[in-house]
Enzyme design. Structure first.
Site, PDB file in Angstrom:
ATOM      1  N   CYS A   1      41.140  19.699  50.080  1.00  0.00           N
ATOM      2  CA  CYS A   1      41.717  19.514  48.748  1.00  0.00           C
ATOM      3  C   CYS A   1      40.972  18.369  48.063  1.00  0.00           C
ATOM      4  O   CYS A   1      40.791  17.294  48.653  1.00  0.00           O
ATOM      5  CB  CYS A   1      43.202  19.186  48.835  1.00  0.00           C
TER       6      CYS A   1
ATOM      7  N   HIS B   1      46.971  27.866  46.948  1.00  0.00           N
ATOM      8  CA  HIS B   1      46.688  26.424  46.990  1.00  0.00           C
ATOM      9  C   HIS B   1      46.823  25.814  45.595  1.00  0.00           C
ATOM     10  O   HIS B   1      47.443  24.773  45.410  1.00  0.00           O
ATOM     11  CB  HIS B   1      45.269  26.207  47.544  1.00  0.00           C
ATOM     12  N   GLU B   2      46.248  26.527  44.591  1.00  0.00           N
ATOM     13  CA  GLU B   2      46.283  25.991  43.220  1.00  0.00           C
ATOM     14  C   GLU B   2      47.695  26.079  42.632  1.00  0.00           C
ATOM     15  O   GLU B   2      48.126  25.175  41.924  1.00  0.00           O
ATOM     16  CB  GLU B   2      45.280  26.733  42.317  1.00  0.00           C
TER      17      GLU B   2
ATOM     18  N   HIS C   1      49.661  23.193  43.474  1.00  0.00           N
ATOM     19  CA  HIS C   1      49.361  22.017  42.639  1.00  0.00           C
ATOM     20  C   HIS C   1      50.208  22.012  41.375  1.00  0.00           C
ATOM     21  O   HIS C   1      50.627  20.955  40.910  1.00  0.00           O
ATOM     22  CB  HIS C   1      47.863  21.968  42.256  1.00  0.00           C
TER      23      HIS C   1
HETATM   24  O1  LIG Z   1      41.782  20.792  45.598  1.00  0.00           O
HETATM   25  C1  LIG Z   1      41.582  21.947  45.172  1.00  0.00           C
HETATM   26  O2  LIG Z   1      42.439  22.597  44.577  1.00  0.00           O
HETATM   27  C2  LIG Z   1      40.221  22.593  45.470  1.00  0.00           C
HETATM   28  C3  LIG Z   1      40.255  23.134  46.892  1.00  0.00           C
HETATM   29  C4  LIG Z   1      40.417  24.616  46.805  1.00  0.00           C
HETATM   30  C5  LIG Z   1      40.658  25.259  48.139  1.00  0.00           C
HETATM   31  C6  LIG Z   1      41.646  26.206  48.221  1.00  0.00           C
HETATM   32  C7  LIG Z   1      41.900  26.875  49.403  1.00  0.00           C
HETATM   33  C8  LIG Z   1      41.162  26.610  50.537  1.00  0.00           C
HETATM   34  C9  LIG Z   1      40.170  25.652  50.474  1.00  0.00           C
HETATM   35  C10 LIG Z   1      39.926  24.967  49.282  1.00  0.00           C
HETATM   36  C11 LIG Z   1      38.977  22.740  47.675  1.00  0.00           C
HETATM   37  O3  LIG Z   1      39.028  21.437  48.094  1.00  0.00           O
HETATM   38  S1  LIG Z   1      37.466  22.926  46.926  1.00  0.00           S
HETATM   39  C12 LIG Z   1      36.381  22.297  48.249  1.00  0.00           C
HETATM   40  C13 LIG Z   1      36.154  23.373  49.267  1.00  0.00           C
HETATM   41  C14 LIG Z   1      35.143  24.286  49.004  1.00  0.00           C
HETATM   42  C15 LIG Z   1      34.939  25.353  49.875  1.00  0.00           C
HETATM   43  C16 LIG Z   1      35.748  25.523  51.008  1.00  0.00           C
HETATM   44  C17 LIG Z   1      36.780  24.604  51.254  1.00  0.00           C
HETATM   45  C18 LIG Z   1      36.984  23.519  50.397  1.00  0.00           C
HETATM   46 ZN   LIG Z   2      43.926  20.966  46.174  1.00  0.00          ZN
END
Ligand SMILES: O=C(O)C[C@@H](Cc1ccccc1)[C@H](O)SCc1ccccc1
Ligand SMILES: [Zn+2]
Length: 156
Positions: free
Chosen positions: A99, A141-142, A145
């Site tokens: 995240c 995930h979003e 948030h």
């Molecule tokens: O903080 C966020 O919302 C971005 C998240 C999105 C995410 C959702 C589900 C699973 C993993 C990540 C990430 O931190 S973006 C960075 C990232 C990129 C590729 C794979 C994992 C994490």
């Molecule tokens: Zn996140």
């Protein structure tokens, strides 16, 4: 195009329930551009408005293959306004998530394998459909948030 600082653990904006978007004007367009630029700079696969301090119900889903999810689909980044979960599969799957607001953490999180979702685009047009795999995971995930929930409150 501007980027914005990303709120991290402890910033109250991350723990609020974001407000629905009601005005589809060019300030919404500018917000989505700032959100997009910030996500790209941070190399994210998603980002939600509260993560740049704006407690409004919109986020971006931008799956792409990455080291953790090499078979993730490459998709045009999608801006989802007023997104909602209509239903989720009874099967859940745990997988490691990061995240942008919880730097340096990788936590195993259980998510629906697929979801039926609805949302609007930046013009206010309504869509609905089924999302699955990594895209469903990013969506969930979003959406967390927007409801003031981060990884730390989700860890199983
Ligand atoms: O903080 C966020 O919302 C971005 C998240 C999105 C995410 C959702 C589900 C699973 C993993 C990540 C990430 O931190 S973006 C960075 C990232 C990129 C590729 C794979 C994992 C994490
Ligand atoms: Zn996140």
């Amino acid at each position: 195009i501007q980027t914005a600082p990303i709120a991290i653990t402890g910033d109250p904006v991350l723990y609020q329930k974001a407000a629905p978007v009601t005005v589809f004007d060019d300030s919404l367009e500018r917000l989505s551009q700032t959100l997009m630029a910030t996500m790209l700079q941070a190399k994210g696969v998603g980002i939600a408005a509260p993560q740049i301090g704006v407690s409004q119900r919109l986020f971006i889903v931008a799956s792409r293959p990455n080291e953790r999810y090499p078979d993730a689909p490459l998709m045009e980044p999608m801006v989802m306004v007023n997104p909602a979960l209509l239903s989720g599969s009874s099967e859940w799957e745990s997988s490691e998530e990061g995240c942008l607001s919880v730097p340096g953490k990788r936590l195993s999180i259980a998510r629906h394998r697929w979801v039926e979702a609805k949302w609007q685009d930046l013009q206010g047009n309504a869509y609905s459909g089924r999302l699955d795999g990594f895209i469903a995971r990013i969506f969930q995930h979003e959406l967390d948030h927007l409801d003031g929930i981060t990884l730390l409150e989700r860890v199983t």
